[in-house]
Design an enzyme around this catalytic site. Sequence first.
Site, mmCIF file in Angstrom:
data_model
loop_
_atom_site.group_PDB
_atom_site.id
_atom_site.type_symbol
_atom_site.label_atom_id
_atom_site.label_comp_id
_atom_site.label_asym_id
_atom_site.label_seq_id
_atom_site.Cartn_x
_atom_site.Cartn_y
_atom_site.Cartn_z
ATOM 1 N N GLY A 270 24.014 31.451 80.482
ATOM 2 C CA GLY A 270 22.735 31.917 79.961
ATOM 3 C C GLY A 270 22.463 33.365 80.322
ATOM 4 O O GLY A 270 22.075 34.164 79.476
ATOM 5 N N ALA A 271 22.691 33.693 81.583
ATOM 6 C CA ALA A 271 22.418 35.052 82.038
ATOM 7 C C ALA A 271 22.999 35.245 83.432
ATOM 8 O O ALA A 271 23.360 34.286 84.093
ATOM 9 C CB ALA A 271 20.920 35.316 82.072
ATOM 10 N N GLU A 273 22.806 37.704 87.184
ATOM 11 C CA GLU A 273 21.913 38.507 88.016
ATOM 12 C C GLU A 273 22.547 39.744 88.630
ATOM 13 O O GLU A 273 22.112 40.187 89.700
ATOM 14 C CB GLU A 273 21.358 37.619 89.133
ATOM 15 C CG GLU A 273 22.385 37.218 90.230
ATOM 16 C CD GLU A 273 23.081 35.882 90.001
ATOM 17 O OE1 GLU A 273 23.176 35.439 88.838
ATOM 18 O OE2 GLU A 273 23.528 35.290 90.997
ATOM 19 N N HIS A 306 14.271 33.814 86.675
ATOM 20 C CA HIS A 306 15.358 33.299 87.521
ATOM 21 C C HIS A 306 16.304 34.432 87.935
ATOM 22 O O HIS A 306 16.587 34.614 89.129
ATOM 23 C CB HIS A 306 16.108 32.209 86.763
ATOM 24 C CG HIS A 306 17.290 31.647 87.474
ATOM 25 N ND1 HIS A 306 17.259 30.454 88.156
ATOM 26 C CD2 HIS A 306 18.550 32.112 87.625
ATOM 27 C CE1 HIS A 306 18.440 30.207 88.686
ATOM 28 N NE2 HIS A 306 19.256 31.196 88.375
ATOM 29 N N GLU A 307 16.789 35.179 86.975
ATOM 30 C CA GLU A 307 17.751 36.239 87.308
ATOM 31 C C GLU A 307 17.081 37.317 88.155
ATOM 32 O O GLU A 307 17.679 37.854 89.087
ATOM 33 C CB GLU A 307 18.368 36.843 86.043
ATOM 34 C CG GLU A 307 19.010 35.835 85.085
ATOM 35 C CD GLU A 307 19.982 34.867 85.736
ATOM 36 O OE1 GLU A 307 20.532 35.160 86.804
ATOM 37 O OE2 GLU A 307 20.190 33.771 85.154
ATOM 38 N N HIS A 310 16.801 36.230 91.779
ATOM 39 C CA HIS A 310 18.063 36.311 92.522
ATOM 40 C C HIS A 310 18.177 37.623 93.305
ATOM 41 O O HIS A 310 18.973 37.699 94.242
ATOM 42 C CB HIS A 310 19.254 36.233 91.564
ATOM 43 C CG HIS A 310 19.771 34.856 91.312
ATOM 44 N ND1 HIS A 310 19.971 33.921 92.307
ATOM 45 C CD2 HIS A 310 20.178 34.250 90.164
ATOM 46 C CE1 HIS A 310 20.460 32.804 91.765
ATOM 47 N NE2 HIS A 310 20.592 32.979 90.483
ATOM 48 N N GLU A 329 21.489 29.180 93.953
ATOM 49 C CA GLU A 329 21.068 28.599 92.673
ATOM 50 C C GLU A 329 19.962 27.549 92.846
ATOM 51 O O GLU A 329 19.000 27.531 92.083
ATOM 52 C CB GLU A 329 22.267 28.023 91.920
ATOM 53 C CG GLU A 329 23.299 29.078 91.483
ATOM 54 C CD GLU A 329 22.724 30.187 90.607
ATOM 55 O OE1 GLU A 329 21.578 30.042 90.122
ATOM 56 O OE2 GLU A 329 23.411 31.210 90.409
HETATM 57 N N1 BES Z 1 24.459 33.168 88.434
HETATM 58 C C1 BES Z 1 24.175 32.416 87.275
HETATM 59 C C2 BES Z 1 25.062 32.730 86.117
HETATM 60 C C3 BES Z 1 26.489 32.250 86.229
HETATM 61 C C4 BES Z 1 26.756 30.932 86.347
HETATM 62 C C5 BES Z 1 27.543 33.094 86.161
HETATM 63 C C6 BES Z 1 28.064 30.504 86.430
HETATM 64 C C7 BES Z 1 28.830 32.656 86.255
HETATM 65 C C8 BES Z 1 29.104 31.359 86.382
HETATM 66 C C9 BES Z 1 22.746 32.636 86.805
HETATM 67 O O1 BES Z 1 21.868 33.028 87.784
HETATM 68 C C10 BES Z 1 22.252 31.323 86.289
HETATM 69 O O2 BES Z 1 22.109 30.443 87.059
HETATM 70 N N2 BES Z 1 22.035 31.212 84.982
HETATM 71 C C11 BES Z 1 21.674 29.999 84.328
HETATM 72 C C12 BES Z 1 20.249 29.994 83.859
HETATM 73 C C13 BES Z 1 19.247 29.658 84.920
HETATM 74 C C14 BES Z 1 17.835 29.783 84.383
HETATM 75 C C15 BES Z 1 19.428 28.291 85.505
HETATM 76 C C16 BES Z 1 22.583 29.870 83.133
HETATM 77 O O3 BES Z 1 23.304 30.806 82.852
HETATM 78 O O4 BES Z 1 22.566 28.821 82.508
HETATM 79 ZN ZN ZN Z 2 21.148 31.529 89.014
#
Ligand code: BES
Ligand code: ZN
Length: 886
Positions: A270-271, A273, A306-307, A310, A329
Amino acid sequence: MPSNQPQTIYLSDYKVPAYLVDTADLRFELFEDGARVHSTLAFRRNPDCQESQETGAPLQLHGDSLKLESLVLNGEAVATSNYSVSDELLTVNQVPQHFTLQVVTWIEPQNNTRLEGLYKSAAMFCTQCEAEGFRCITYFPDRPDVMARFSTRIEADKTAYPVLLSNGNPVEQGDLSDGRHFVTWEDPFPKPAYLFALVAGDLLEKQDSFTTMSGRKVDLRMYVEPRNSEKCEYALDSLKRAMAWDEQTYGREYDLDIFMIVAVDDFNMGAMENKGLNIFNSSCVLASQETATDMAFERIESIVAHEYFHNWSGNRVTCRDWFQLSLKEGFTVFRDTQFSGDMGSATVKRIESATVLRTAQFAEDAGPMAHSVRPASYMEITNFYTLTIYVKGAEVVRMIHTLLGPDLFRKGSDLYFERHDGQAVTTDDFVKAMEDASGRDLGQFRLWYEQAGTPQLAISDEYDESAGVYHLHIKQTLPDTPGQTDKQPQHIPFALGLLGSRGEALALALSAEELAKADAPQERVLELTEASHSFEFHGLSERPVPSLLRHFSAPVRVSYPWTREQLLFLMNHDSDGFNRWDAGQRLAIDVIQQMIGAPKDVTVDARLVGAFRHLISDADLDQALVAKMLVLPTVAYLAELTDGADVPAIHRARRRVLKHLAIALRDELVACYRRNIDSGPYQLGPEAVARRSLRNTALAWLLLINDEEGRSLGLGQYRDADNMTDRMGALKAFVNSGYDDDRAASLNDFYQTFQHDPQVVEQWFSVQAASRRTGQLSHIHALLEHPAFDWKNPNKIRAVIGAFAGQNLVNFHNPDGSGYQFLADQVCKLDDSNPQIAARLVSPLTRWRKFAPEYSQQMQAALMQIRDKENLSGDLYEVVYKSLAD
Ligand code: BES
Ligand code: ZN
């Protein structure tokens, strides 16, 4: 056995790094046929590592798919006899105490379909380095406990890539020969490589600013492709709300002068940080009234937050190793959920969190990949970005919040951030800070991090009329999970209330003495620590109705022999909104389960109809809560609750109940629809959202029973919609209806109108893939052949294949096994280009033990077919082998 069987990595093998990196100075030369990466790393032996101090351990750097062009140590080329290169490591045998290593690698971002490391999304370069993507860029100790100060110089063609971004602050820029230019960035904060980011492209910049509580002005910048110019406002506003909230709620302010958000179309998650430079999947950040539903707006607000959050819970204080992933997380999901609750309705947010947890995380806990919030081992870390790490991890933090109360929790988080700022730490350090700040013993509580599986609470009660005492018995068990048996009882905060016969809240006196003092509270949090407890409530003149596990105070399953009368009573009277909703869900589940395989003459309990009539008709009720209460439990949740589930049978039973309700309440639904029509301008507040939601539910129900008035309301809504929630609501209702011509016409019109907007085309794909009617395999195949489908774009893959296997349960579980076969074929195909996505998509098959034998056998067969694929990736290997293991 595939040759590339991945290694298992154990938490118990953790060793501190032998060498630390003080500075990492990177220079990227970006070209169309590849990129050259020059890296200058200042190393020193780690004083905390005995081995490297005494014997001078070899230097080992991670690398993946790299072409090494040169290697220079303290200014001299490293002799070939002094280093070796394997698929995964660069080893330099002899190195001094301190040294500078210069590494040049050549990579091919344009051919990177895994979307890890540096890759191209459309015309731009971007990166994704978490968890282990940085090693696809250059050789590096790619582990989060190695933190370095980074500088990044990016060189690229000035016309094609006018915008060049990395972490921190821009310190230099200029023109080069051949129409090229450069920008240099410096990040003053030491960080692990997984937080590194780079973006290069022809992007439009949206500017905004935020003044922190200490009075510093921060530039906020959003970078998007020019066509998305009008879709940035909501994300930037959400960002400012999140920044203010983190100052107020946690006392944390932003620490750099610039905060950037970039939207990219091709993104695995999704995104992300990255320090000062968050990179987002377009679908999680771009929105306008015409193109995004209320749900999408809600999601954007929470992901942006969320991001951003972080920056403290993840970046300033990061993870020692990836077993500690929930440290950042779980805590950050807890924080974003708190934030969303504060921005809208906390009860509605709680219902949404609990639904995800009970539907999907409980299923994970009961399946072959079950693991604890802090796992003990893994093969591929990307497979461990799970609901257990995220949402169960958030529940664990929430339970600490419940046990300590808000003030001590804040003291604990202050201590955690102060004590560990700039460090890479463990979940245990987090719990320790909470303990030290509060004086509470969380020793037993730590089991939540170690033991996998969902605790089950079996509850019974009796009322002693002569003594006026109500007895409540709670037994706790924790089921076995792969590799874990004979578990210990956990420390569970259990919130409850008792209701009198007029619905009033009763005082909860746990002893005669408490009763005598006459100041007992009306809600209590009992702390369960033993396998079994009995509680007595004194001074009750009649048998109360218990309201159990209020606001879902712990992520557990509760069984209690509720009668339907009790559930109806709680639906109407419970002062806890969450439990009002929960009672309605339990009642609906009971009624639907009774219908599974029931003969034609069995009718739907009239009391359920009455309860829904009340919800639909009484405009004085909290409409946001009503909108949630009207949603019947999903087939996925009903299946999760069933052993040996027969999904088509569950689906039929649920539809029977739904249709019965719609027919019985037809007039009320029309009235509810008309009452909730919006006249004024479009608004995004909770009331307007609730109105749209109610109206769309009413419409969906009316179309389910082919109601002609509903049809004309739907056609009008589709035609006149000034926002995507209304338009999508009508489209969805037609797609799921028996009005074949209207369905075809509206799908066609929708595509014609929005074909140039990828985020909307994704919605168009998924509404079809998720529908019982348009989601038969022949249609799904046609969607895969559609010109707008793109095998390289994870969003499109998720919108069609993911929506089919994850949401269209009745077609996926076709008794002929064709749905399983289809998924296996697509997963094998994807594994060659994007193994991370393949391993995520396969998860519906891994739940095979849940289903009736005729289904589960075919699911296993599909998994075996994947297992036998040539060149199976490590990602897919882990999921498939663990799922098939006994
Ligand atoms: N750090 C993660 C993104 C990530 C996850 C990168 C796995 C590489 C591998 C980010 O902070 C995150 O948790 N994103 C979630 C959305 C969040 C609102 C729970 C996502 O990408 O689904
Ligand atoms: Zn995250």
